[in-house]
Design a protein around this motif. Structure first.
Motif, PDB file in Angstrom:
ATOM      1  N   UNK A 164      21.733  37.541  63.058  1.00  0.00           N
ATOM      2  CA  UNK A 164      20.491  38.090  63.594  1.00  0.00           C
ATOM      3  C   UNK A 164      19.306  37.667  62.729  1.00  0.00           C
ATOM      4  N   UNK A 165      18.158  37.585  63.385  1.00  0.00           N
ATOM      5  CA  UNK A 165      16.928  37.133  62.747  1.00  0.00           C
ATOM      6  C   UNK A 165      15.832  38.158  63.007  1.00  0.00           C
ATOM      7  N   UNK A 166      15.046  38.446  61.984  1.00  0.00           N
ATOM      8  CA  UNK A 166      13.955  39.409  62.125  1.00  0.00           C
ATOM      9  C   UNK A 166      12.838  38.778  62.956  1.00  0.00           C
ATOM     10  N   UNK A 167      11.843  39.553  63.382  1.00  0.00           N
ATOM     11  CA  UNK A 167      10.789  39.008  64.248  1.00  0.00           C
ATOM     12  C   UNK A 167      10.061  37.790  63.682  1.00  0.00           C
ATOM     13  N   UNK A 168       9.929  37.698  62.361  1.00  0.00           N
ATOM     14  CA  UNK A 168       9.245  36.544  61.772  1.00  0.00           C
ATOM     15  C   UNK A 168      10.146  35.321  61.685  1.00  0.00           C
ATOM     16  N   UNK A 183       8.918  41.725  69.525  1.00  0.00           N
ATOM     17  CA  UNK A 183      10.303  41.382  69.206  1.00  0.00           C
ATOM     18  C   UNK A 183      10.828  42.305  68.109  1.00  0.00           C
ATOM     19  N   UNK A 184      12.034  42.816  68.301  1.00  0.00           N
ATOM     20  CA  UNK A 184      12.683  43.653  67.292  1.00  0.00           C
ATOM     21  C   UNK A 184      13.689  42.834  66.496  1.00  0.00           C
ATOM     22  N   UNK A 185      14.519  42.063  67.196  1.00  0.00           N
ATOM     23  CA  UNK A 185      15.509  41.225  66.532  1.00  0.00           C
ATOM     24  C   UNK A 185      15.976  40.160  67.514  1.00  0.00           C
ATOM     25  N   UNK A 214      13.463  45.386  58.895  1.00  0.00           N
ATOM     26  CA  UNK A 214      12.863  44.067  59.094  1.00  0.00           C
ATOM     27  C   UNK A 214      11.825  44.063  60.198  1.00  0.00           C
ATOM     28  N   UNK A 215      12.104  44.768  61.296  1.00  0.00           N
ATOM     29  CA  UNK A 215      11.144  44.833  62.402  1.00  0.00           C
ATOM     30  C   UNK A 215       9.882  45.573  61.982  1.00  0.00           C
ATOM     31  N   UNK A 216      10.055  46.666  61.243  1.00  0.00           N
ATOM     32  CA  UNK A 216       8.897  47.439  60.777  1.00  0.00           C
ATOM     33  C   UNK A 216       8.049  46.597  59.827  1.00  0.00           C
ATOM     34  N   UNK A 217       8.692  45.870  58.922  1.00  0.00           N
ATOM     35  CA  UNK A 217       7.954  45.071  57.939  1.00  0.00           C
ATOM     36  C   UNK A 217       7.269  43.872  58.586  1.00  0.00           C
TER      37      UNK A 217
END
Length: 545
Positions: free
Chosen positions: A339-343, A254-256, A299-302
Motif C-alpha cells: 500500500x502507498x500513502x496519498x503522496x 485519496x486515503x490509500x 499516513x493519510x492524515x499527514x
C-alpha cells in the motif's frame, strides 16, 4: 494465488506421508519435487535417528512457518488456535466469561477481568486464583485446555472456585457464559478543555462504529479538538482503516492506494462521505508499535495536512496480507499487495535483516530522522515527508519509560517467577482492595488494605513495596530506587489503579504525566491552523475549477 497456497500445503502433506511410509510414488524430476523428496527423507532420518521426543506435526508446522518467512516477515502460517484468535479479533467477540488469565508457576491467575462481562459482574479481580473449574483442579494444567473450559456456548454455566489473597477461605461463584465484546476503543473521554481522546487498540469489524459513536457523544460535551491515540496499535482490517480516515477527510481525497501483483491490480481508496468531524483539529499519537492499518490512517492524515503526527516513528509495514483458509481450521496469510500513502509513499521498512526488522528499537532511536537517501515526498501543502521506513512524526516526542530500576525488577520477576508482563505489580496489588468493596472484604474476614480511588503513593506505601520485593528475594538497586522515587510513585500508582479499578482508569491516570499526550494538547492550535490553510486551498481549487 489461492491454488498456489493449496499446492504448497498438499506438498507438505505428501512429504509427511513419505516420511511414515504411507505413500509410495515416483516424482518427475523437477526442482520442486526434489525439495519435497528432501523433506521426506529428512523426516525419515529424524524418525530413525533423533534421540529426543518429537512430533511430526510440530516439525512440519515449523517447516511451513519457515517457508513463509523466507518470503517476507508477514507471510505466516496460523495453526488452529492462532487462526481462531485472529478471527475473534476481527469479529470483535467470542463466547466465554470475559477474563484475561495466565499460568503463574502452574497456578491459573486472573490478569484482568474485561469490564461489563460475566467475570467482572461476578466480582473477579486481578490477582485472583482460579483453583477449580466445575470441580476440577486447574493447577499444573495446560493453559490452552483451561481457556477452552472457560469458554463455551452462550447461556451455559461454569462454576469457579476462587482463592483470593487475604480471604479466610476459598469461595465459589457460578457464571453464565455470554458474548464477550473485544472493543477497539479502550479509552474515550473529553478533557475539561474540550479535547477529545480516543485510544484505539486495533482495527476490527466494529472499529469505525465504535469511533463514530464516541465522537457523537463527544460533540455533546462541546468538542474542540481530538487526539487519536494509535500507539501500540498493530493494525487489522484495511477497510476499517479506510472508513476511520474517511471520518476526518472531506470527500474526494485519496486515503490509500493498494498495488498487487499483475496488471490492473491497483485499487485506490478515496474519502466518500461528509462528516461533521472534517474541520476538527486533529492530533494522531504514534510510536514504534503503530503498524499496518494504523499507518494507513496516520499516513493519510499527514499527507493531506489534516492533522499533526506526534510521538515516534511508526513500525514501517507497507505490506498487505490476504488470509487463505486451509484444511483442518488452519490458514496462511500471504502478502498479496503493497500500500502507498496519498503522496505516493511506500512506508515499508527494509527486512533484509530479520533481526533488525523485528527489533527496530535496538538499531536506531524512534526519534532519529530517516536516512538522507530515503525517497522524499510532499504533502498537499508542500511539507517534505519520507518513505521507506515508517511514518516520521511531525512533532517528535520520546515515549515515557519506566525508570531502569523498575525495568530491572520486572525482568527479575519475568526470569524467576513467570514470563508475565507487569507481574511485580499484579503480585503486589493482591494485598489491596478498593474501598468500595469494604463490605465484601469484611464478610470474608479479609486482611487486605483498602484504598480509595484518590489514594497517593506515600513513603509508607513505597517502603511496603520495597519490603515486598525483599520478601520475594527480588534484588534491586536501592540507590537508584531512592533517586527515582518520585517517578516510581507515579508508576506504582498507575499500576495499582489498573489492577484495582481497571486498565482504562490506570491508563487515564498515566496520561496525566505522559509527555506525548501533553505535547499533543499543546500543538492542537498548530494543527487547527495547518488544516485551515489546507481547507482554503481546497476552496480555491473548487472555485477555479
Amino acid at each position: 494465488m489461492r491454488q498456489w497456497v493449496r499446492f504448497l500445503s498438499v506438498g507438505f502433506l505428501l512429504a509427511a506421508a513419505l516420511a511414515f511410509g504411507a505413500l509410495q510414488a515416483s516424482y518427475r524430476s523437477k526442482p520442486t519435487d526434489r525439495v519435497i523428496r528432501d523433506v521426506g527423507e529428512a523426516l525419515r532420518t529424524i524418525e530413525t535417528y533423533y534421540s529426543g521426543e518429537w512430533s511430526s506435526d510440530a516439525v512440519l508446522k515449523w517447516a511451513i512457518v519457515d517457508m513463509l518467512l523466507s518470503l517476507d516477515p508477514h507471510s505466516n502460517f496460523l495453526d488452529e488456535r492462532a487462526y481462531q484468535r485472529m478471527m475473534e479479533e476481527q469479529r470483535g467477540s467470542f463466547y466465554g466469561i470475559g477474563v484475561s488469565i495466565n499460568s503463574i508457576q502452574g497456578v491459573l491467575t486472573v490478569i484482568m477481568p474485561i469490564p461489563g462481562t460475566p467475570a467482572a459482574k461476578a466480582g473477579l479481580r486481578a490477582g485472583d486464583v482460579i483453583a477449580e473449574i466445575d470441580g476440577e483442579p486447574t493447577k499444573g494444567q495446560p493453559l490452552d485446555d483451561l481457556i477452552r473450559k472457560l469458554r463455551g456456548p452462550k447461556n451455559t454455566e461454569v462454576r469457579l472456585t476462587i482463592v483470593r489473597q487475604g480471604y479466610e477461605a476459598p469461595f465459589s461463584v457460578t457464571l453464565v457464559r455470554d458474548e464477550i465484546p473485544l472493543v477497539s476503543v479502550v479509552n474515550a473521554f473529553v478533557t475539561p478543555d474540550g479535547i477529545g481522546y480516543l485510544r484505539v487498540r486495533n482495527f476490527a469489524e466494529r472499529t469505525y462504529e465504535e469511533i463514530r459513536s464516541h465522537l457523537e457523544e463527544f460533540q455533546k460535551a462541546g468538542l474542540k479538538g481530538l487526539v487519536l491515540d494509535l500507539r501500540d496499535n498493530p493494525g487489522g482490517l484495511l477497510e476499517e482503516a479506510v472508513r476511520v480516515a474517511d471520518l476526518f477527510l472531506p470527500p474526494g481525497l485519496t486515503i490509500v492506494t493498494v498495488r498487487g501483483r499483475g496488471i490492473g491490480r491497483v485499487v485506490e481508496y478515496k474519502s466518500e462521505q461528509e462528516d461533521p468531524y472534517e474541520t476538527l483539529p486533529l492530533i494522531v499519537l504514534t510510536n514504534r508499535g503503530t503498524a499496518s492499518a494504523s499507518e494507513i490512517v496516520a499516513g493519510a492524515i499527514q499527507d493531506h495536512d489534516r492533522g499533526l503526527i506526534v510521538g515516534e516513528t511508526t513500525w514501517g509495514k507497507g505490506l498487505v496480507q490476504t488470509l487463505y483458509p486451509l484444511s483442518f481450521n488452519t490458514a496462511v496469510a500471504i502478502t498479496t499487495a503493497r500500500y502507498y500513502t496519498p503522496s505516493g509513499r511506500l512506508i515499508q521498512r527494509s527486512y533484509a535483516s530479520f533481526f533488525e526488522y523485528s527489533f527496530p528499537q535496538v538499531q536506531s532511536s524512534p526519534l532519529t530522522p530517516g536516512s538522507p537517501d530515503r525517497p522524499q515526498f510532499q504533502t498537499d501543502l508542500g511539507r517534505f515527508v519520507t518513505g521507506g521506513g515508517g511514518i516520521q512524526p511531525d512533532v517528535a516526542v520520546e515515549s515515557f519509560r519506566d525508570p531502569e530500576v523498575l525495568q530491572a525488577i520486572e525482568q527479575e520477576f519475568y526470569r524467576r517467577v513467570a514470563p508475565v508482563n507487569g507481574l511485580p505489580y499484579l503480585e503486589f496489588a493482591r494485598f489491596f482492595a478498593p474501598v468500595e468493596k469494604a463490605d465484601e472484604e469484611r464478610q470474608h474476614r479479609s486482611t487486605r488494605q483498602l484504598l480509595s480511588p484518590d489514594f497517593q503513593v506515600d513513603d509508607a506505601l513505597l517502603t511496603r513495596f520495597q519490603d515486598f520485593l525483599r520478601q520475594r528475594e527480588i534484588p534491586f538497586d536501592e540507590t537508584a530506587f531512592r533517586r527515582d522515587r518520585e517517578v516510581i510513585r507515579q508508576v506504582l500508582r498507575r499500576e495499582l489503579i489498573e489492577r484495582l479499578w481497571g486498565e482504562s482508569e490506570g491508563y487515564r491516570y498515566f496520561l496525566t504525566f505522559d509527555p506525548q499526550f501533553k505535547k499533543a494538547q499543546e500543538v492542537i492550535p498548530k494543527a487547527r491552523q495547518m488544516w485551515s490553510q489546507r481547507l482554503q486551498a481546497l476552496k480555491k481549487k473548487e472555485v477555479s475549477s
